[in-house]
Design an enzyme around this catalytic site. Sequence first.
Site, PDB file in Angstrom:
ATOM      1  N   HIS A  34      -2.109   3.639   6.274  1.00 23.12           N
ATOM      2  CA  HIS A  34      -3.078   2.583   6.602  1.00 23.12           C
ATOM      3  C   HIS A  34      -4.503   3.101   6.387  1.00 23.12           C
ATOM      4  O   HIS A  34      -5.312   2.450   5.732  1.00 23.12           O
ATOM      5  CB  HIS A  34      -2.875   2.138   8.050  1.00 23.12           C
ATOM      6  N   TYR A  80       6.642   5.307  10.710  1.00 20.29           N
ATOM      7  CA  TYR A  80       7.188   3.950  10.858  1.00 20.29           C
ATOM      8  C   TYR A  80       7.814   3.371   9.587  1.00 20.29           C
ATOM      9  O   TYR A  80       8.309   2.255   9.606  1.00 20.29           O
ATOM     10  CB  TYR A  80       6.106   2.995  11.404  1.00 20.29           C
ATOM     11  N   ARG A  98       0.875  -1.187   0.000  1.00 15.85           N
ATOM     12  CA  ARG A  98       0.000   0.000   0.000  1.00 15.85           C
ATOM     13  C   ARG A  98       0.901   1.223   0.000  1.00 15.85           C
ATOM     14  O   ARG A  98       1.713   1.430   0.888  1.00 15.85           O
ATOM     15  CB  ARG A  98      -0.979  -0.013   1.178  1.00 15.85           C
TER      16      ARG A  98
HETATM   17  C1  LIG Z   1     -10.382  -7.721  15.454  1.00 15.91           C
HETATM   18  C2  LIG Z   1      -9.692  -6.441  15.147  1.00 15.91           C
HETATM   19  N1  LIG Z   1      -8.554  -6.121  15.792  1.00 15.91           N
HETATM   20  C3  LIG Z   1      -7.893  -4.969  15.499  1.00 15.91           C
HETATM   21  C4  LIG Z   1      -8.393  -4.125  14.556  1.00 15.91           C
HETATM   22  C5  LIG Z   1      -7.649  -2.826  14.216  1.00 15.91           C
HETATM   23  N2  LIG Z   1      -7.050  -3.003  12.883  1.00 15.91           N
HETATM   24  C6  LIG Z   1      -7.641  -2.483  11.803  1.00 15.91           C
HETATM   25  S1  LIG Z   1      -6.796  -2.849  10.415  1.00 15.91           S
HETATM   26  C7  LIG Z   1      -5.609  -3.673  11.261  1.00 15.91           C
HETATM   27  C8  LIG Z   1      -4.425  -4.283  10.551  1.00 15.91           C
HETATM   28  C9  LIG Z   1      -4.834  -5.094   9.392  1.00 15.91           C
HETATM   29  O1  LIG Z   1      -3.694  -5.487   8.677  1.00 15.91           O
HETATM   30  P1  LIG Z   1      -3.840  -6.382   7.407  1.00 15.91           P
HETATM   31  O2  LIG Z   1      -4.719  -7.533   7.684  1.00 15.91           O
HETATM   32  O3  LIG Z   1      -2.472  -6.669   6.927  1.00 15.91           O
HETATM   33  O4  LIG Z   1      -4.630  -5.444   6.371  1.00 15.91           O
HETATM   34  P2  LIG Z   1      -4.152  -4.064   5.721  1.00 15.91           P
HETATM   35  O5  LIG Z   1      -4.655  -2.977   6.612  1.00 15.91           O
HETATM   36  O6  LIG Z   1      -2.683  -4.092   5.598  1.00 15.91           O
HETATM   37  O7  LIG Z   1      -4.844  -4.003   4.392  1.00 15.91           O
HETATM   38  C10 LIG Z   1      -5.889  -3.676  12.622  1.00 15.91           C
HETATM   39  C11 LIG Z   1      -5.062  -4.309  13.640  1.00 15.91           C
HETATM   40  C12 LIG Z   1      -9.589  -4.480  13.901  1.00 15.91           C
HETATM   41  N3  LIG Z   1     -10.132  -3.719  12.949  1.00 15.91           N
HETATM   42  N4  LIG Z   1     -10.206  -5.650  14.188  1.00 15.91           N
END
Ligand SMILES: Cc1ncc(C[n+]2csc(CCOP(=O)(O)OP(=O)(O)O)c2C)c(N)n1
Length: 355
Positions: free
Chosen positions: A261, A270, A257
């Site tokens: 985020h 970071y 990406r």
């Molecule tokens: C159960 C839960 N825990 C924490 C979060 C907070 N959170 C939102 S996105 C994210 C990281 C997701 O990373 P990834 O699966 O790699 O997807 P990306 O954002 O990189 O597309 C987190 C920890 C959440 N939305 N749901």
Amino acid sequence: MSTRDPADDGFPTLRLVAPDGAPVGETDVGLSEDDLRELLRLMTLARRLDRECMALQRQGELTVYPPFEGQEAAQIGSAYALEPGDMAFPSFRELAAAIARGVDAVEYLQYHRGTWHGGPYDPAASGFAPICVPVATQIPHAVGWALGAKLDGSGACALVYFGDGSASEGDFHEGANLAAVLGVPMVLLCQNNGWAISIPAEEQYVAPIAARAAGYGFPGVRVDGNDVLAVYRATKEALDRARRGEGPTLIEAMTYRIGPHTTADDATKYRGAEEVERWRALDPIERYRRYLLRNGVADDAFVRACEDEAETWVGGVRAELTALGAPPGSEVFEHVFAEPPATLARQRREALDDA
Ligand SMILES: Cc1ncc(C[n+]2csc(CCOP(=O)(O)OP(=O)(O)O)c2C)c(N)n1
Ligand SMILES: [Mg+2]
């Protein structure tokens, strides 16, 4: 810092088009020239809309927005392999896949404008489930849907999107194991963009995510997620396999990406600019455009027409979205209880009578 590169850990990576647009071996994925051009058109529309959404959020027109720039090939290459009766289960960054499925952009974006809970598009009609923010919870949903398709003998498949970080959740492991045991028609598509918010891939896991599939008992393949043809081919093969009754496949699409985020995140805290620049050089749209031009499948006029169309379309999306009124306050109290408990009924009266 993330140093993840598809070549780093020795796990084989399917790539059909090199970053300079040159073919890598046989690039015929069974698509017509019209389809090949359509992939470029969809990626062009998606990127333009993504950039507009960032601007809309900064202007206060969207509440929060998770940009997908850089992930267009991973999303559109995979969604394009689906049949109309299939169901895609997104997380929260899959607007490009939604566009490829024909979801109305204004309806989708109502989620991010806060005017409707999950976007008012019809998941059944579009074959695109509601946006799912609790990470990885959409994976068990997809298993359940795929089990239904299997029991119905409908021949339809589920395609579930999730990220590298989501692959660390229990829901991923439970979903993958259950999908294997039940032998459901399903593709698990991990967009490995190297980061789960500020946590780099190397702090999340040790073995390649694609390698985990062997432990569940189904194939795991890795693709260059910035190569739309490779993503399309891997997804199509996995869907064909699922339709033959041979069960699930895990695809790990290596991508990145380019943006933060979400609009609530400052990625410069970071990760370094040089990492972003390294991935910009692997841009999925630029690469595919070069490929189409060098093969004579598209010309400069087609590329310009896509960009012009994107400009006009996005202007319309902006106008429609910003003209939306606030939803009626009463909706906060609806859609959960058939018969609201007394406390909620009282709150409803207090809130609405005073309004
Ligand atoms: C159960 C839960 N825990 C924490 C979060 C907070 N959170 C939102 S996105 C994210 C990281 C997701 O990373 P990834 O699966 O790699 O997807 P990306 O954002 O990189 O597309 C987190 C920890 C959440 N939305 N749901
Ligand atoms: Mg991620």
